[in-house]
Design an enzyme around this catalytic site. Structure first.
Site, short mmCIF file in Angstrom:
data_model
loop_
_atom_site.label_atom_id
_atom_site.label_comp_id
_atom_site.label_asym_id
_atom_site.label_seq_id
_atom_site.Cartn_x
_atom_site.Cartn_y
_atom_site.Cartn_z
N PHE A 19 -3.24 -0.28 7.69
CA PHE A 19 -3.84 -1.61 7.55
C PHE A 19 -4.84 -1.64 6.38
CE2 PHE A 19 -2.96 -2.28 12.33
CZ PHE A 19 -1.74 -2.85 12.06
N ARG A 22 2.48 8.58 7.05
CA ARG A 22 2.82 8.48 8.47
C ARG A 22 4.32 8.28 8.64
NH1 ARG A 22 -0.42 3.64 10.85
NH2 ARG A 22 0.11 2.73 8.84
N ALA A 62 -2.81 2.03 14.03
CA ALA A 62 -4.02 1.90 13.21
C ALA A 62 -5.09 1.03 13.86
CB ALA A 62 -3.67 1.33 11.84
N LYS A 83 0.82 -1.21 0.00
CA LYS A 83 0.00 0.00 0.00
C LYS A 83 0.86 1.26 0.00
CE LYS A 83 -2.41 0.30 3.71
NZ LYS A 83 -1.54 1.16 4.56
N LYS A 136 7.93 -6.15 11.23
CA LYS A 136 7.11 -5.56 10.18
C LYS A 136 7.92 -4.75 9.17
CE LYS A 136 3.03 -2.61 9.51
NZ LYS A 136 3.65 -1.53 8.76
N PHE A 189 3.12 -8.50 -9.54
CA PHE A 189 4.30 -9.32 -9.32
C PHE A 189 4.65 -10.05 -10.62
CE2 PHE A 189 3.16 -8.37 -5.09
CZ PHE A 189 4.19 -8.74 -4.22
N THR A 236 4.00 1.49 -0.93
CA THR A 236 4.75 1.50 -2.19
C THR A 236 3.90 2.08 -3.31
OG1 THR A 236 6.03 -0.42 -1.47
CG2 THR A 236 5.99 0.04 -3.83
N TRP A 277 7.00 -0.77 -7.81
CA TRP A 277 8.13 -1.31 -7.07
C TRP A 277 9.32 -1.52 -8.00
CZ3 TRP A 277 11.16 -5.75 -7.12
CH2 TRP A 277 11.92 -6.00 -5.96
#
Length: 555
Positions: A301, A94, A273, A71, A105, A381, A73, A409
């Site tokens: 999230f 954030r 979150a 998200k 994480k 991907f 990215t 990405w």
């Protein structure tokens, strides 16, 4: 493929003064923290307050899975792509917490060629905002315990102290502690607790405050304890507000850095979150909107948590609303929701995709309730097949949403041009008719029920006996008109992390309710929510080092 940190360290950054100049920010309106990061002055905020607001694009996602969604990215890559198209665009994110960086994480700088830089600075200390919040939190805790020690004039019941200390690190042994041990001069013995700094109410307060006066007003309302006769004791009662504000004087100012392609990035605040609203600061978002034609922001999230809170809490408090929503998914994550093991996600499996896409379907239906146009994007991907991509595209368009692939990405802004084009088309040709899913004058139970049934898909809500009493007490104290901040697992639409896809036939179980009176919302705890995470068996900290003058192993 190079690691994120290798890509970031090879980047040629522009001086932040040049990046700021692209948004017509003068050099003397910056407070520099080295060459590549700065805080934005109150004088700048005052100067542009009458500027027309730019368009606001919210990026959210399906429920997070071990397969990854990307998200942040996509948020960064979309901002880069808009810049590549010649738009006066910026992103608003954030700040990362140190705890996840050294835990499991990771950080919050994006990934690949869609990152914000300087990446190491952002993930480690940055401009000190989180340290200031930690200090203000613990100053209030110290003044509370000192008041009790010095005679307890406010008649505080030490069994009803609700203010916790905090630390911006994953340290499970501090979740439950005993303070005041030792001699009589060492304080009153009582049980206490630590939360991670992003879970502090001061973080939520800072991110919802419009200016210093508003910040002080919100700080003054923070409830730290209750008296023996059940009356709330606030930070104002402890005369702590001025000193806390002094610690937060610089932290309240938004930060500006850049993406790998020099798109301005407003990075400020980072509330949890779950037990808070999971969005960057109101000040940063509003300032970005005054300085940009298009602002891309994100919420924490999945859409059932982050987007719901952005739309029902942040927008309500700030008086803003998005003009478009980008909903991020991946083929891999949808197949995971369809029952495919993580090790097999690279194999084509359209049947599993058909089973798992119900998670995306529910998020689309949820967001459509808010009346904002939606663009669904697949963060692509290399293992995705044409059959899988085509199936998702057809499904999404049949639900009335625009669709785009994102390869940010791998390709940065170039890989986001399709998405950026779709977003611009929506902004130009579709008008948002924003509405929230509950009204202020509804009861707290009705607000909870609205989120549980309309967003999670629950049949209803059940309450522990303690939660029933807490709801009544909160309402009796006059907090019944506040919005609700639902604390729920991020991994499922339900309150059971093991239920993937689109769960049905369940109730949401509320075990605890408390008021964050300073932030201005009521926190509703469902299931087991961790406010002080622990480190994994092999923490990321083990591979982080400094070699020469470079940090290695961060990501």
């Amino acid at each position: 493929m190079k690691s994120d940190i290798e890509i970031a360290q090879e980047a040629v950054m522009k001086p932040i003064t040049e990046v700021a100049e692209s948004l017509d920010i003068a050099a003397d309106e910056l407070e520099l923290y080295g060459k590549y990061k700065a805080k934005l002055s109150d004088e700048l905020i005052k100067r542009v307050e009458n500027n027309k607001d730019g368009k606001l694009v919210l990026v959210t996602a399906i429920n997070p899975t071990p397969a990854g969604e990307g998200k942040t990215t996509v948020t960064v890559g979309l901002g880069e792509a808009l810049g590549k198209m010649g738009k006066k665009a910026s992103i608003a994110l954030r700040e990362p917490s140190l705890g996840p960086c050294f835990g499991i994480k990771g950080g919050a700088a994006g990934g690949g060629y869609a990152q914000v830089v300087p990446m190491e600075d952002l993930n480690l200390h940055f401009t000190g905002d989180f340290h200031a919040i930690t200090s203000a939190n613990n100053l209030l805790a110290a003044m509370l315990d000192n008041h009790i020690q010095q005679g307890n004039e406010l008649n505080i019941d030490t069994r009803q102290v609700v203010w916790k200390r905090c630390l911006d690190m994953n340290d499970r042994v501090l979740r439950n502690i005993v303070v005041g041990m030792g001699s009589k001069m060492d304080g009153v013995v009582r049980e206490d607790h630590f939360v991670i700094s992003v879970a502090s109410e001061i973080m939520a307060v800072l991110c919802l405050a419009n200016d210093m006066e508003d910040l002080k007003e919100k700080l003054s309302k923070i409830i730290v304890a209750y008296t023996y006769d059940g009356k709330p004791v606030t930070a104002a009662d402890l005369k702590a507000v001025g000193a806390m504000a002094a610690l937060l004087k610089d932290a309240i100012k938004p930060n500006i850095i850049q993406t790998l392609e020099h798109t301005p990035a407003f990075v400020h605040g980072g509330p949890f979150a779950n037990i808070a609203h999971g969005c960057n600061s109101v000040r940063a978002t509003k300032l970005a909107m005054k300085l940009s034609d298009i602002v891309v922001t994100e919420a924490g999230f999945g859409a059932d948590l982050g987007a719901e809170k952005f739309l029902d809490i942040k927008c309500r408090k700030a008086g803003i609303s998005p003009d478009a929503i980008v909903l991020v998914a991946t083929v891999r994550a949808l197949k995971y929701n369809g029952g495919v093991a993580k090790s097999d996600l690279s194999d084509e499996n359209v049947e599993a995709l058909k089973k798992g896409i119900v998670n995306l379907e529910k998020h689309i239906e949820n967001l459509q309730q808010y009346g904002v146009p939606i663009v669904v994007t697949l963060n692509q991907f290399v293992s995705d097949t044409e059959a899988e991509l085509s199936f998702v595209k057809e499904f999404v368009e049949a639900k009335g949403c625009d669709f785009a692939l994102a390869q940010v990405w791998e390709k940065g802004g170039e890989g986001g041009l399709d998405l950026a084009s779709k977003v611009c088309d929506v902004l130009e040709n579709k008008k948002a008719d924003f509405k929230m899913i509950y009204d202020d004058d509804m009861s707290l139970k009705d607000k909870i029920n609205a989120v549980a049934t309309k967003i999670y898909g629950a049949d209803g809500v059940t309450y522990a006996a303690a939660a029933e009493k807490q709801l009544k007490a909160i309402t009796d104290l006059g907090f019944g008109t506040l919005p609700v901040c639902m604390a729920k697992t991020q991994y499922s639409l339900s309150d059971d992390a093991t239920l993937l896809g689109r769960p049905e036939g369940f109730d949401v179980n509320v075990r605890e309710v408390y008021v964050s009176a300073g932030a201005g919302f009521v926190v509703v705890i469902t299931g087991s929510i961790m406010t002080m995470p622990g480190l994994p068996k092999v923490p990321a900290a083990e591979r982080i080092d400094v070699v020469g003058d470079k940090i290695v192993g961060l990501f």
